[in-house]
Write a protein that holds these residues in place. Structure first.
Motif, PDB file in Angstrom:
ATOM      1  N   UNK A  13      27.211  -1.613  12.049  1.00  0.00           N
ATOM      2  CA  UNK A  13      28.245  -1.380  11.243  1.00  0.00           C
ATOM      3  C   UNK A  13      28.217  -0.120  10.778  1.00  0.00           C
ATOM      4  N   UNK A  14      29.434   0.551  10.495  1.00  0.00           N
ATOM      5  CA  UNK A  14      29.417   2.122   9.831  1.00  0.00           C
ATOM      6  C   UNK A  14      30.415   1.968   8.774  1.00  0.00           C
ATOM      7  N   UNK A  15      30.099   2.931   7.776  1.00  0.00           N
ATOM      8  CA  UNK A  15      30.722   2.993   6.634  1.00  0.00           C
ATOM      9  C   UNK A  15      31.164   4.490   6.283  1.00  0.00           C
ATOM     10  N   UNK A  16      32.026   4.829   5.367  1.00  0.00           N
ATOM     11  CA  UNK A  16      32.305   5.987   4.970  1.00  0.00           C
ATOM     12  C   UNK A  16      32.252   6.007   3.408  1.00  0.00           C
ATOM     13  N   UNK A  17      31.949   6.969   2.989  1.00  0.00           N
ATOM     14  CA  UNK A  17      32.343   7.252   1.455  1.00  0.00           C
ATOM     15  C   UNK A  17      33.193   8.293   1.101  1.00  0.00           C
ATOM     16  N   UNK A  42      27.359   6.147   6.470  1.00  0.00           N
ATOM     17  CA  UNK A  42      26.170   5.206   6.669  1.00  0.00           C
ATOM     18  C   UNK A  42      26.398   4.611   7.837  1.00  0.00           C
ATOM     19  N   UNK A  43      25.227   4.331   8.665  1.00  0.00           N
ATOM     20  CA  UNK A  43      25.062   3.473   9.871  1.00  0.00           C
ATOM     21  C   UNK A  43      23.914   2.244   9.435  1.00  0.00           C
ATOM     22  N   UNK A  83      24.651  11.908   8.085  1.00  0.00           N
ATOM     23  CA  UNK A  83      24.675  10.418   8.158  1.00  0.00           C
ATOM     24  C   UNK A  83      23.405   9.450   7.768  1.00  0.00           C
ATOM     25  N   UNK A  84      23.510   8.773   6.857  1.00  0.00           N
ATOM     26  CA  UNK A  84      22.342   7.725   6.396  1.00  0.00           C
ATOM     27  C   UNK A  84      22.252   6.719   7.401  1.00  0.00           C
ATOM     28  N   UNK A  85      20.931   6.100   7.535  1.00  0.00           N
ATOM     29  CA  UNK A  85      20.743   5.005   8.457  1.00  0.00           C
ATOM     30  C   UNK A  85      19.847   4.056   7.557  1.00  0.00           C
ATOM     31  N   UNK A 126      22.358   3.053  -0.416  1.00  0.00           N
ATOM     32  CA  UNK A 126      22.065   3.485   0.991  1.00  0.00           C
ATOM     33  C   UNK A 126      22.752   4.870   1.529  1.00  0.00           C
ATOM     34  N   UNK A 127      23.658   5.383   1.148  1.00  0.00           N
ATOM     35  CA  UNK A 127      24.231   6.668   1.435  1.00  0.00           C
ATOM     36  C   UNK A 127      23.233   7.685   1.167  1.00  0.00           C
ATOM     37  N   UNK A 128      22.636   7.708   0.195  1.00  0.00           N
ATOM     38  CA  UNK A 128      21.583   8.642  -0.207  1.00  0.00           C
ATOM     39  C   UNK A 128      22.319   9.876  -0.187  1.00  0.00           C
ATOM     40  N   UNK A 129      23.377  10.330  -0.767  1.00  0.00           N
ATOM     41  CA  UNK A 129      24.187  11.299  -0.868  1.00  0.00           C
ATOM     42  C   UNK A 129      25.081  11.860   0.478  1.00  0.00           C
ATOM     43  N   UNK A 130      24.934  11.163   1.367  1.00  0.00           N
ATOM     44  CA  UNK A 130      25.512  11.379   2.496  1.00  0.00           C
ATOM     45  C   UNK A 130      27.280  10.733   2.492  1.00  0.00           C
TER      46      UNK A 130
END
Length: 265
Positions: free
Chosen positions: A212-216, A70-71, A107-109, A63-67
């Protein structure tokens, strides 16, 4: 004749400048709180969540699609719903067009709901939305991030939503009693909201809204932030506009509908 206080342009300007100072202070305070959000410790996501998307069943990382960020909007749409939550739908009307801007800022959403993907896609077409929407139907994702609860948890009072424990709902499975929780701080008829989704109160309120927010980083995913209930208020664009209208929110209960149902009997 207006019942509101009236005055001269000079009086209005004086009052407006006084309010402006308060608005500036609120903006500064909001900036400070945003900085505090970014200072929260990150928690590594250890579970391998699998979500159904238009591209098949994928891990959360897809779901990050390379970002790097992610929100997620936790959209209330359970398997038994016949339509998405009208409140979540109103919020979605506001964020539908922003994904392209977020994605061009690293930022992916995506929205995530428990309903089957086909049902989500059908409702998205009805609403004319274009944002990514994944199904967590076969995943613990919603439960782990505190936006879905079991009938047993509802019945025995073990629901913890918005960082607070809720009282039991004895007839949770029958759906005959009103749950003691506030939908975005509204005392409006939750049974009306449930009816708009084709469910009873108990079924409707087992799913909840949130963000919710996530980081990779280095291939690992971290949970960085979650907010629920009135914590979503700033994301509900309709209300930000109403707060600047002459009569403000001017409401006594639930008045909004799915945007294609205004004027319908």
């Amino acid at each position: 004749m207006t019942m509101h206080k009236t005055g001269t342009r000079k009086e209005w300007l004086s009052a407006r400048l006084s309010l402006l100072e308060q608005e500036k202070e609120l903006t500064r305070r909001s900036d400070e709180i945003a900085a505090r959000r970014q200072e929260l410790p990150w928690v590594k996501v250890e579970k391998d969540y699998r979500l159904e998307t238009e591209k098949g069943v994928v891990p959360l990382s897809a779901l990050f699609k390379g970002r790097s960020q992610l929100l997620i909007y936790h959209f209330m749409f359970g398997p038994d719903y016949t339509a998405g939550c009208p409140s979540c739908s109103s919020i979605a009307d506001g964020f539908n067009g922003i994904a392209v801007h977020l994605e061009n800022h690293d930022v992916a959403f995506s929205a995530i709901s428990r309903a089957p993907l086909a049902k989500l896609q059908e409702f998205r077409r009805r609403m004319g939305w274009t944002f990514d929407w994944a199904s967590s139907a076969n995943s613990d994702f919603n439960h782990d991030f505190n936006v879905w609860f079991t009938p047993e948890e509802q019945r025995d009072g073990s629901i913890e939503y918005n960082y607070r424990r809720e009282p039991p709902m004895p007839d949770a499975q029958a759906g005959k009693t009103m749950q003691q929780w506030e939908l975005l701080d509204s005392a409006g008829p939750v049974d009306l909201m449930a009816s708009m989704t084709g469910t009873d109160v108990a079924t409707y309120t087992r799913d909840r809204p949130g963000v919710s927010a996530f980081a990779m980083q280095d291939g690992d995913i971290y949970h960085t932030y979650s907010s629920y209930a009135r914590g979503l208020d700033g994301l509900w664009g309709m209300y930000q506009w109403l707060d600047r209208a002459p009569l403000g929110r001017n409401e006594t209960g639930v008045w909004w509908r799915h945007h294609d149902r205004y004027g319908a009997n």
